[in-house]
Write an enzyme that holds these catalytic residues in place. Sequence first.
Site, PDB file in Angstrom:
ATOM      1  N   ARG A  20      23.920  77.379  52.439  1.00  0.00           N
ATOM      2  CA  ARG A  20      22.475  77.354  52.168  1.00  0.00           C
ATOM      3  C   ARG A  20      21.898  75.934  52.298  1.00  0.00           C
ATOM      4  NH1 ARG A  20      21.983  79.885  46.510  1.00  0.00           N
ATOM      5  NH2 ARG A  20      24.089  79.056  46.307  1.00  0.00           N
TER       6      ARG A  20
ATOM      7  N   LYS B 241      18.090  75.610  52.384  1.00  0.00           N
ATOM      8  CA  LYS B 241      17.470  75.805  51.075  1.00  0.00           C
ATOM      9  C   LYS B 241      17.441  74.486  50.305  1.00  0.00           C
ATOM     10  CE  LYS B 241      18.614  77.906  46.603  1.00  0.00           C
ATOM     11  NZ  LYS B 241      17.378  78.628  46.294  1.00  0.00           N
TER      12      LYS B 241
ATOM     13  N   ILE C 157       7.720  95.499  28.915  1.00  0.00           N
ATOM     14  CA  ILE C 157       8.455  96.122  30.028  1.00  0.00           C
ATOM     15  C   ILE C 157       9.956  95.911  29.903  1.00  0.00           C
ATOM     16  CG2 ILE C 157       8.532  96.351  32.560  1.00  0.00           C
ATOM     17  CD1 ILE C 157       5.910  97.254  31.183  1.00  0.00           C
TER      18      ILE C 157
ATOM     19  N   SER D  23      12.142  92.694  29.451  1.00  0.00           N
ATOM     20  CA  SER D  23      12.759  91.380  29.280  1.00  0.00           C
ATOM     21  C   SER D  23      11.835  90.434  28.525  1.00  0.00           C
ATOM     22  CB  SER D  23      13.119  90.781  30.639  1.00  0.00           C
ATOM     23  OG  SER D  23      11.988  90.702  31.471  1.00  0.00           O
TER      24      SER D  23
ATOM     25  N   GLU E 228      16.679  92.023  26.808  1.00  0.00           N
ATOM     26  CA  GLU E 228      17.513  91.849  28.022  1.00  0.00           C
ATOM     27  C   GLU E 228      18.118  90.455  28.150  1.00  0.00           C
ATOM     28  OE1 GLU E 228      15.581  93.431  31.588  1.00  0.00           O
ATOM     29  OE2 GLU E 228      14.649  95.067  30.450  1.00  0.00           O
TER      30      GLU E 228
ATOM     31  N   TRP F 277      18.522  97.709  46.598  1.00  0.00           N
ATOM     32  CA  TRP F 277      18.761  96.269  46.547  1.00  0.00           C
ATOM     33  C   TRP F 277      20.238  95.917  46.712  1.00  0.00           C
ATOM     34  CZ3 TRP F 277      14.733  94.943  42.119  1.00  0.00           C
ATOM     35  CH2 TRP F 277      13.445  95.062  42.671  1.00  0.00           C
TER      36      TRP F 277
ATOM     37  N   CYS G 231       6.518  97.947  39.741  1.00  0.00           N
ATOM     38  CA  CYS G 231       5.561  96.846  39.760  1.00  0.00           C
ATOM     39  C   CYS G 231       5.034  96.543  41.147  1.00  0.00           C
ATOM     40  CB  CYS G 231       6.166  95.596  39.144  1.00  0.00           C
ATOM     41  SG  CYS G 231       7.914  95.380  39.423  1.00  0.00           S
TER      42      CYS G 231
ATOM     43  N   GLU H 215       1.717  97.782  37.496  1.00  0.00           N
ATOM     44  CA  GLU H 215       1.045  96.481  37.539  1.00  0.00           C
ATOM     45  C   GLU H 215      -0.398  96.700  37.989  1.00  0.00           C
ATOM     46  OE1 GLU H 215       3.592  93.482  39.388  1.00  0.00           O
ATOM     47  OE2 GLU H 215       1.855  92.891  40.534  1.00  0.00           O
TER      48      GLU H 215
ATOM     49  N   HIS I 201       2.655  87.153  36.416  1.00  0.00           N
ATOM     50  CA  HIS I 201       3.065  86.218  37.469  1.00  0.00           C
ATOM     51  C   HIS I 201       2.334  84.888  37.343  1.00  0.00           C
ATOM     52  CE1 HIS I 201       5.289  89.411  39.264  1.00  0.00           C
ATOM     53  NE2 HIS I 201       4.221  90.172  39.321  1.00  0.00           N
TER      54      HIS I 201
END
Length: 800
Positions: A16, A19, A469, A471, A522, A599, A681, A703, A737
């Site tokens: 990476r 990155k 929700i 966490s 969580e 995922w 969401c 959302e 967010h």
Amino acid sequence: MTIASNLGFPRLGHRRELKFALERFWSGETDAAGLDDAARALRSRHWKLQAGHGIGHVPSGDFSLYDQVLDTACMLGAVPPGYGWREGPVSLASYFALARGSRGTSAEQAVGIAPGLPALEMTKWFDTNYHYLVPRLSADDRFVLTENRPLQQFREALALSVRTRPVLLGPVSLLMLSKTTDGSDPLDLLGRVLPLYAEVLSGLAAANASWMQIDEPVLALDLPAKARAAFALAYDTLRRGPAPDILLASYFGPLGDNLATAAALPVAGLHVDLVRGAAELDAVLEAVPAERWLSLGVVDGRNIWRSDLRAALGVLRKVASARGNRRLMVAPSCSLLHVPVDLRQETGLRLETGLRLETGLRQDGALRQDGGLGAEAKDWLAFAEQKLDEVAALGRGLDEGDAAIAAQLEASDAAVRSRRTSVAVHRDAVRARLAAVTPRMEQRDSPYATRRTAQQARLLLPRFPTTTIGSFPQTAEVRRARASLGRGELTQQAYDGLIEGWIDDAVRWQEAIGLDVLVHGEFERNDMVKYFAEQLDGFGFTRHGWVQSYGSRCVAPPIIWGDVARPRPMTVRWSGYAQSRTQRPMKGMLTGPVTLLQWSFVRDDVPRETVCRQIALAVRDEVTDLEAAGIGVVQVDEPAFREGLPLRRAAWADYLGWAVACFRLATSGVRDDTSIHTHMCYSEFNDIIAAIAEMDADAISIETTRSRMELLDAFAPRGAGETSYPAEIGPGVWDIHSPRVPDVAEMTELLGLARERLDDWQIWVNPDCGLKTRSWQEVRPALENLVAAARALRGGRILS
Ligand code: GLN
Ligand code: ZN
């Protein structure tokens, strides 16, 4: 001779590197020259490496500092006003402001970018987990060629003695993936971008590039007639000027009803995805004229499984005999951007079941003695570099016969055999259980109305009940503890003690501020997929299996390699503990089967539906175990439910059918008085609202803050004859967010908008999504305000 070719290579590097180079640049640790050095080094390494793997057509221009769609937009000068571009090449400051929003750096100020500008909208690249930036256009945009990017990278590679095939996102796809600010159709701008494409092509021709690849992935979508006409116009125009031979690349699915359009375009060659489009091979052979080159995408560029070389060779030979073995390329189905770089880095790859690796949370009882399954399973996989070897071997095999690639064929055969017969992959008990599933198991005992009465009697909730929700903040302290446990510096016992303490605090605080349905927070979870995948048989993990999600962000999806089963409860320990600390209802938190599937890299030897149903049974056991432990509300998150929709509308019903059935299978094992919640969401429900209702959850949280409740319209259509969503809904009233803490008035106002669309009895009051990325400084006041807003609505504390 068959040309072994590649459509695109992962950009980020084996470790990476890109990155980290980007992050150093953004933090000011390195300058533009430092970033450029890192990028050049990666390009050089990747070009040479691909040539070294025997690839004849190595792509260039597929590299990007952030995203190839943004690169193309910048090349055409499609930069909205305010982002500091006037003419010439787009500066790094403008480029990254478009990608990430502006943040008031001196580099931004130097080119006149105001602080606080938003990034371009980001959205999923077809049905991959890669995200691209959506170019923002308008009807009066005038485009100019700011630089000839493909030419630059072609020259850069040539200087390293690699003659590459430049790649460019095609004009029709570019426009169809863009949005306009004025509601005009981006395709109307085609006539203005084509001259610039022609300029790029003629520059490449002048530099003696013999081939170039133009990607038109929208050919895998349902296209309006206007888009088909745009294709004809575009490629007819581009043919007139000087240009290298054009390989037009379509991927991510069969061409279907666009086949005739694609086959008729005046280009030198056509690339087709023969993994997802395998069934249309005969039609392709019939439609594509013999003088066109055909690039056969037989190696799966979307998944990490090793090819069955013998089967792929069979396909290639069929094509060769139909076309006289002429003008053929062999390739991955699509760019290799979507798979990790090199399997050889996975010295620690372990696909044993039940081992919790990355976190080091070893459950001793779970250690299995499969004796080398890890090594065996590694033979079943192929990452980007291995896929290039496969492509090269297939090209040779086609030209020179089996004997030329005897060793590769033998290894491939052995892997196919061992995967097909592995008892860890094919587990009789899982198969038997799946076969025994009855329709009754996908059905709650009673309809929603009856369940609601039972749940009200059990849960005793006020009107407009409040919840979150799942966490709570994953603070540095929480992450540090997990890392220490992983390194063995913290004992499991000490770690568990910390988790208990955080749960205790969270429970006490939620009671104190007056939330109605509590969560445990969580704290024990690293990630909503990984946490479950680590505990399920049939899932495995890599150490370096990173795939670009967007910009510098990567994900390392788990690999579903075998039949999935749940050896033991996964969440009951913590949810049960949390419930034991309070009289109020504690909500159990699970990730749903569709999201766990979506995922992950999924095995390709059984239908996705089958894998999903196996996961659903595992989740079902967890749901019923939670119920048995006294949990009265269980939330099964399905944030990936919508993104699983196939690219073509004709395939939607099939997907939605089994996806809904899997959710129901997972959640229907409980009594009437246990409330099943789900959470999603995102914002586009219109297309799938019927399926959402069929999931038959008792409540769904979504959302809705940014849309100011507008997307609730999908749940409460006012058109005659349409039914509203029949159960409870928690429309989010806090955009989690953003770091802003909303006040009571804002949330009350949003709830007012929700009440215009829903019945009062349906409404839950909750944030948009989980709070793991927020801080307690934000969470505390925001949730206090949320409770106050709900109370204001109740006008006191009226119990229903
Ligand atoms: N329960 C999860 C959480 O609260 C849901 C995350 C999500 O929707 N992506 O974090
Ligand atoms: Zn969410």
